[in-house]
Design an enzyme around this catalytic site. Structure first.
Site, PDB file in Angstrom:
ATOM      1  N   LYS A   1       0.849  -1.173   0.000  1.00 44.12           N
ATOM      2  CA  LYS A   1       0.000   0.000   0.000  1.00 44.12           C
ATOM      3  C   LYS A   1       0.895   1.236   0.000  1.00 44.12           C
ATOM      4  O   LYS A   1       2.037   1.114   0.465  1.00 44.12           O
ATOM      5  CB  LYS A   1      -0.945  -0.012   1.187  1.00 44.12           C
ATOM      6  CG  LYS A   1      -0.360   0.537   2.495  1.00 44.12           C
ATOM      7  CD  LYS A   1      -1.415   0.786   3.524  1.00 44.12           C
ATOM      8  CE  LYS A   1      -0.938   1.753   4.555  1.00 44.12           C
ATOM      9  NZ  LYS A   1      -1.770   1.983   5.686  1.00 44.12           N
TER      10      LYS A   1
ATOM     11  N   HIS B   1      -1.839  -5.597   5.101  1.00 45.96           N
ATOM     12  CA  HIS B   1      -1.314  -6.474   6.160  1.00 45.96           C
ATOM     13  C   HIS B   1      -2.377  -6.799   7.208  1.00 45.96           C
ATOM     14  O   HIS B   1      -2.233  -7.749   7.963  1.00 45.96           O
ATOM     15  CB  HIS B   1      -0.041  -5.897   6.788  1.00 45.96           C
ATOM     16  CG  HIS B   1      -0.274  -4.693   7.630  1.00 45.96           C
ATOM     17  ND1 HIS B   1      -0.294  -3.435   7.115  1.00 45.96           N
ATOM     18  CD2 HIS B   1      -0.513  -4.574   8.952  1.00 45.96           C
ATOM     19  CE1 HIS B   1      -0.527  -2.582   8.085  1.00 45.96           C
ATOM     20  NE2 HIS B   1      -0.670  -3.240   9.216  1.00 45.96           N
TER      21      HIS B   1
ATOM     22  N   ASP C   1      -5.456   6.505   4.060  1.00 41.96           N
ATOM     23  CA  ASP C   1      -4.413   5.687   4.680  1.00 41.96           C
ATOM     24  C   ASP C   1      -4.986   4.475   5.412  1.00 41.96           C
ATOM     25  O   ASP C   1      -4.331   3.438   5.491  1.00 41.96           O
ATOM     26  CB  ASP C   1      -3.627   6.557   5.682  1.00 41.96           C
ATOM     27  CG  ASP C   1      -2.318   5.916   6.120  1.00 41.96           C
ATOM     28  OD1 ASP C   1      -1.565   5.479   5.235  1.00 41.96           O
ATOM     29  OD2 ASP C   1      -2.066   5.836   7.339  1.00 41.96           O
TER      30      ASP C   1
ATOM     31  N   HIS D   1      -7.765  -0.838   5.115  1.00 45.75           N
ATOM     32  CA  HIS D   1      -7.888  -1.728   6.278  1.00 45.75           C
ATOM     33  C   HIS D   1      -9.322  -1.807   6.815  1.00 45.75           C
ATOM     34  O   HIS D   1      -9.852  -2.887   7.032  1.00 45.75           O
ATOM     35  CB  HIS D   1      -6.974  -1.273   7.417  1.00 45.75           C
ATOM     36  CG  HIS D   1      -5.551  -1.098   6.995  1.00 45.75           C
ATOM     37  ND1 HIS D   1      -4.903  -1.962   6.162  1.00 45.75           N
ATOM     38  CD2 HIS D   1      -4.641  -0.139   7.296  1.00 45.75           C
ATOM     39  CE1 HIS D   1      -3.658  -1.556   5.997  1.00 45.75           C
ATOM     40  NE2 HIS D   1      -3.487  -0.450   6.665  1.00 45.75           N
TER      41      HIS D   1
ATOM     42  N   LYS E   1      -5.461   8.978  14.916  1.00 42.71           N
ATOM     43  CA  LYS E   1      -4.145   9.007  15.554  1.00 42.71           C
ATOM     44  C   LYS E   1      -4.236   9.845  16.821  1.00 42.71           C
ATOM     45  O   LYS E   1      -5.141  10.656  16.972  1.00 42.71           O
ATOM     46  CB  LYS E   1      -3.140   9.621  14.587  1.00 42.71           C
ATOM     47  CG  LYS E   1      -2.975   8.740  13.350  1.00 42.71           C
ATOM     48  CD  LYS E   1      -1.707   9.033  12.617  1.00 42.71           C
ATOM     49  CE  LYS E   1      -1.501   8.058  11.480  1.00 42.71           C
ATOM     50  NZ  LYS E   1      -1.102   6.711  11.939  1.00 42.71           N
TER      51      LYS E   1
HETATM   52  N1  LIG Z   1       7.567   1.548   6.012  1.00 42.05           N
HETATM   53  C1  LIG Z   1       6.380   1.062   6.273  1.00 42.05           C
HETATM   54  O1  LIG Z   1       6.028   0.784   7.428  1.00 42.05           O
HETATM   55  C2  LIG Z   1       5.395   0.830   5.173  1.00 42.05           C
HETATM   56  C3  LIG Z   1       4.121   0.354   5.502  1.00 42.05           C
HETATM   57  C4  LIG Z   1       3.217   0.084   4.482  1.00 42.05           C
HETATM   58  C5  LIG Z   1       3.586   0.301   3.175  1.00 42.05           C
HETATM   59  N2  LIG Z   1       4.834   0.790   2.875  1.00 42.05           N
HETATM   60  C6  LIG Z   1       5.174   0.975   1.457  1.00 42.05           C
HETATM   61  O2  LIG Z   1       6.302   0.162   1.147  1.00 42.05           O
HETATM   62  C7  LIG Z   1       7.132   0.785   0.183  1.00 42.05           C
HETATM   63  C8  LIG Z   1       8.525   0.943   0.773  1.00 42.05           C
HETATM   64  O3  LIG Z   1       8.443   1.758   1.911  1.00 42.05           O
HETATM   65  P1  LIG Z   1       9.674   2.064   2.857  1.00 42.05           P
HETATM   66  O4  LIG Z   1       9.120   2.730   4.061  1.00 42.05           O
HETATM   67  O5  LIG Z   1      10.536   0.878   3.042  1.00 42.05           O
HETATM   68  O6  LIG Z   1      10.452   3.152   1.996  1.00 42.05           O
HETATM   69  P2  LIG Z   1      11.963   3.640   2.174  1.00 42.05           P
HETATM   70  O7  LIG Z   1      12.449   3.439   3.566  1.00 42.05           O
HETATM   71  O8  LIG Z   1      12.036   4.996   1.581  1.00 42.05           O
HETATM   72  O9  LIG Z   1      12.782   2.622   1.256  1.00 42.05           O
HETATM   73  C9  LIG Z   1      12.713   2.651  -0.128  1.00 42.05           C
HETATM   74  C10 LIG Z   1      13.635   1.599  -0.694  1.00 42.05           C
HETATM   75  O10 LIG Z   1      13.598   1.687  -2.117  1.00 42.05           O
HETATM   76  C11 LIG Z   1      14.928   1.818  -2.618  1.00 42.05           C
HETATM   77  N3  LIG Z   1      14.883   2.636  -3.831  1.00 42.05           N
HETATM   78  C12 LIG Z   1      14.505   3.923  -3.935  1.00 42.05           C
HETATM   79  N4  LIG Z   1      14.603   4.344  -5.216  1.00 42.05           N
HETATM   80  C13 LIG Z   1      15.052   3.274  -5.934  1.00 42.05           C
HETATM   81  C14 LIG Z   1      15.351   3.065  -7.311  1.00 42.05           C
HETATM   82  N5  LIG Z   1      15.228   4.053  -8.211  1.00 42.05           N
HETATM   83  N6  LIG Z   1      15.762   1.854  -7.687  1.00 42.05           N
HETATM   84  C15 LIG Z   1      15.908   0.848  -6.785  1.00 42.05           C
HETATM   85  N7  LIG Z   1      15.645   0.983  -5.485  1.00 42.05           N
HETATM   86  C16 LIG Z   1      15.223   2.187  -5.055  1.00 42.05           C
HETATM   87  C17 LIG Z   1      15.685   2.466  -1.461  1.00 42.05           C
HETATM   88  O11 LIG Z   1      17.064   2.220  -1.482  1.00 42.05           O
HETATM   89  P3  LIG Z   1      18.107   3.159  -2.291  1.00 42.05           P
HETATM   90  O12 LIG Z   1      17.762   4.577  -1.935  1.00 42.05           O
HETATM   91  O13 LIG Z   1      19.438   2.689  -1.824  1.00 42.05           O
HETATM   92  O14 LIG Z   1      17.890   2.855  -3.715  1.00 42.05           O
HETATM   93  C18 LIG Z   1      15.077   1.739  -0.279  1.00 42.05           C
HETATM   94  O15 LIG Z   1      15.656   0.461  -0.155  1.00 42.05           O
HETATM   95  C19 LIG Z   1       6.443   2.090  -0.159  1.00 42.05           C
HETATM   96  O16 LIG Z   1       5.603   1.900  -1.249  1.00 42.05           O
HETATM   97  C20 LIG Z   1       5.598   2.376   1.099  1.00 42.05           C
HETATM   98  O17 LIG Z   1       4.483   3.169   0.810  1.00 42.05           O
HETATM   99  C21 LIG Z   1       5.735   1.051   3.853  1.00 42.05           C
END
Ligand SMILES: NC(=O)c1ccc[n+]([C@@H]2O[C@H](COP(=O)([O-])OP(=O)(O)OC[C@H]3O[C@@H](n4cnc5c(N)ncnc54)[C@H](OP(=O)(O)O)[C@@H]3O)[C@@H](O)[C@H]2O)c1
Length: 483
Positions: free
Chosen positions: A148, A178, A235, A240, A330
């Site tokens: 999401k 999730h 969100d 959910h 929240k």
């Molecule tokens: N965090 C959460 O709790 C959560 C919950 C629900 C959904 N999500 C969703 O899950 C996804 C990831 O979230 P996140 O929180 O993990 O984000 P994040 O911390 O910003 O991580 C993004 C990842 O993508 C990589 N990345 C960015 N640009 C890239 C590119 N051009 N090519 C290849 N890799 C690239 C980054 O590494 P590099 O910068 O080294 O490339 C990093 O590993 C998003 O869609 C978010 O909405 C997250």
């Protein structure tokens, strides 16, 4: 009770965004826990991908650090961690560029189950899909996992569906919500469809109303800038809470399989009446000294809601006349998620003094202390005549199921294993997501046109006054928000 571990075939799982927050906090720790549970074969390859220049050893060291932070101490065994780390590999790739894909292709074995987890911003889905296809890396039955938010409205969700559909069929796409991986949420289906007890009462004739609450104590914290473009409706409600509503309101599927379950959920979403302004309340938390939502969001004029309460109706034979009340927010007074099915009064009271009568209620607690609580009327003990008192028939999973209940798997563990097994039952289908946006879009468009600020509510409270009134006007009241 001994947990049954269903083995999976050897697989290759590629995590795009493997250095990101979600991978560190959820995906990799969940995989490690499944490794401990004996479900990850040693020949499996878990291949991390991101732009960071890392070799396998550096990536493994990063993952080891994440495990020490996010896996319970009692599950950290040096030997097991070393075994898990041996499954890990890393490739540097920028999703929008051409370097590195050949190396990935050499690592992903064409004769094994393949899964590609897109744990990156949705803007990159197209680039990834094109290249997985263009470099001929993904098999025709490879699984694609997406996170999401799946769009921010119907148009963007359709565009994302089209982007993925250009190279993958619907039965390859696993859209994660999730919430659907939570044990208690799956238990909703077991309670409804593995017992005869509730079904005869599960309709508007006997159910007065349903309350679904997902309350958080945290604010938007570090996600403020992102959250301010989204809000509670996008969100939490569109995905959910609507999924929980579907599981409560759906008809029994003919079989517990992906098409049958998702067909029934889709019918619920399509049966939802449109909402009017009187059906919905938006709130924004305020706190002392720079702790208000607007401070957290870094936007002094923000009109984004951190709280939503709404009343909706499922317009079908089963539910005509039973309102469903949903709320989420929240900075509320407690962290709790629950569903309360509130039953009607008996048609006639035979007791002279029925003033102590309270509704029968089935409360399904998703967190904390997952379990179920059936509130019943009984006679108050003692010689004082026939006085009634409400008592809980309380079942905590942790107590009822012993060790297994106390150690319930994280939603991601279940969902990732379902991806590997090729079971889509607990994932949202494209048409479900689009139908949910089609219902929420006009509501959000109405707010945006009105340019109204959500009603303020105090941090640590139960939410805005108008949300209480939403129920009071109907002669009902919310359950207290408490842990
Ligand atoms: N965090 C959460 O709790 C959560 C919950 C629900 C959904 N999500 C969703 O899950 C996804 C990831 O979230 P996140 O929180 O993990 O984000 P994040 O911390 O910003 O991580 C993004 C990842 O993508 C990589 N990345 C960015 N640009 C890239 C590119 N051009 N090519 C290849 N890799 C690239 C980054 O590494 P590099 O910068 O080294 O490339 C990093 O590993 C998003 O869609 C978010 O909405 C997250």
């Amino acid at each position: 009770m001994v947990s049954r571990v269903i083995p999976v075939d050897p697989f290759d799982l590629v995590i795009f965004g493997a250095t990101g927050d979600l991978a560190r906090r959820k995906i990799l720790p969940s995989l490690y826990r499944r490794f401990l549970g004996g479900q990850i074969p040693e020949e499996a390859r878990i291949i991390g991908v991101s732009r960071a220049e890392l070799n396998d050893e550096q990536f493994r060291a990063q993952v080891a650090e994440a495990l020490s932070e996010f896996v319970n101490q009692s599950k950290q065994s040096a030997e097991q961690i070393a075994g898990f780390l041996r499954c890990l590999h890393y490739v540097t790739i920028d999703a929008t560029e051409e370097a590195g894909w050949d190396k990935l292709k050499a690592l992903v074995r064409p004769d094994l189950v393949q899964a590609f987890y897109f744990s990156v911003a949705p803007a990159l889905f197209g680039a990834l899909a094109d290249r997985l296809h263009g470099y001929d890396i993904a098999r025709a039955d490879a699984r694609i996992v997406v996170e999401k938010p799946f769009g921010r409205d119907l148009a963007s969700a359709r565009a994302l569906n089209d982007t993925l559909a250009a190279h993958f069929s619907e039965d390859q796409i696993y859209r994660i919500d999730h919430y659907l991986g939570k044990e208690t949420v799956q238990n909703l289906m077991a309670v409804r469809f593995a017992n005869i007890l509730f079904e005869p009462l599960w309709n508007a004739q006997y159910v007065d109303h349903v309350q679904i609450t997902v309350a958080e104590t945290v604010g938007v914290g570090g996600r403020g800038a992102y959250y301010d473009t989204s809000g509670a409706m996008r969100d939490m409600v569109q995905n959910h809470l609507m999924q929980l509503l579907c599981l409560i309101a759906m008809e029994p599927p003919y079989h517990f399989d992906p098409s049958a379950v998702r067909d029934e959920k889709l019918k619920v979403i399509r049966a939802l009446d449109p909402l009017g302004p009187e059906d919905i309340v938006r709130g924004q938390y305020v706190g002392p000294n720079g702790t208000s939502y607007r401070d957290d969001a870094g936007n002094p004029n923000s009109r984004t809601e951190s709280y939503v309460a709404l009343r909706c109706h499922v317009a079908n034979w089963r539910w005509k006349g039973t309102p469903f009340y949903l709320r989420t927010g929240k900075k509320l007074r407690a962290r709790t998620s629950e569903i309360a099915v509130v039953f009607k009064e008996p048609p006639h009271s035979i007791f002279d003094d029925a003033t102590d009568w309270r509704e029968n209620m089935l409360v399904i607690r998703l967190q904390p202390n997952e379990g179920m609580n059936l509130k019943m009327m009984i006679k108050e003990p003692g010689p004082g005549g026939m006085r009634l008192v409400q008592v809980p028939l309380d079942m905590s999973f942790a107590e009822a199921l012993g060790e297994e209940g106390a150690d319930m798997p994280d939603a991601y563990e279940r969902l990732i294993m379902d991806v590997i097994r090729g079971n889509q039952t607990l994932f949202m289908r494209g048409d479900e997501v689009e139908a949910a946006w089609a219902w929420t879009d006009p509501i959000i468009a109405g707010w945006e046109a009105a340019k109204a600020r959500p009603q303020a509510y105090d941090s640590g409270s139960s939410g805005p006054e108008d949300a209480l009134m939403l129920m009071h006007r109907d002669g009902r009241r919310w359950r207290e928000i408490r842990e």
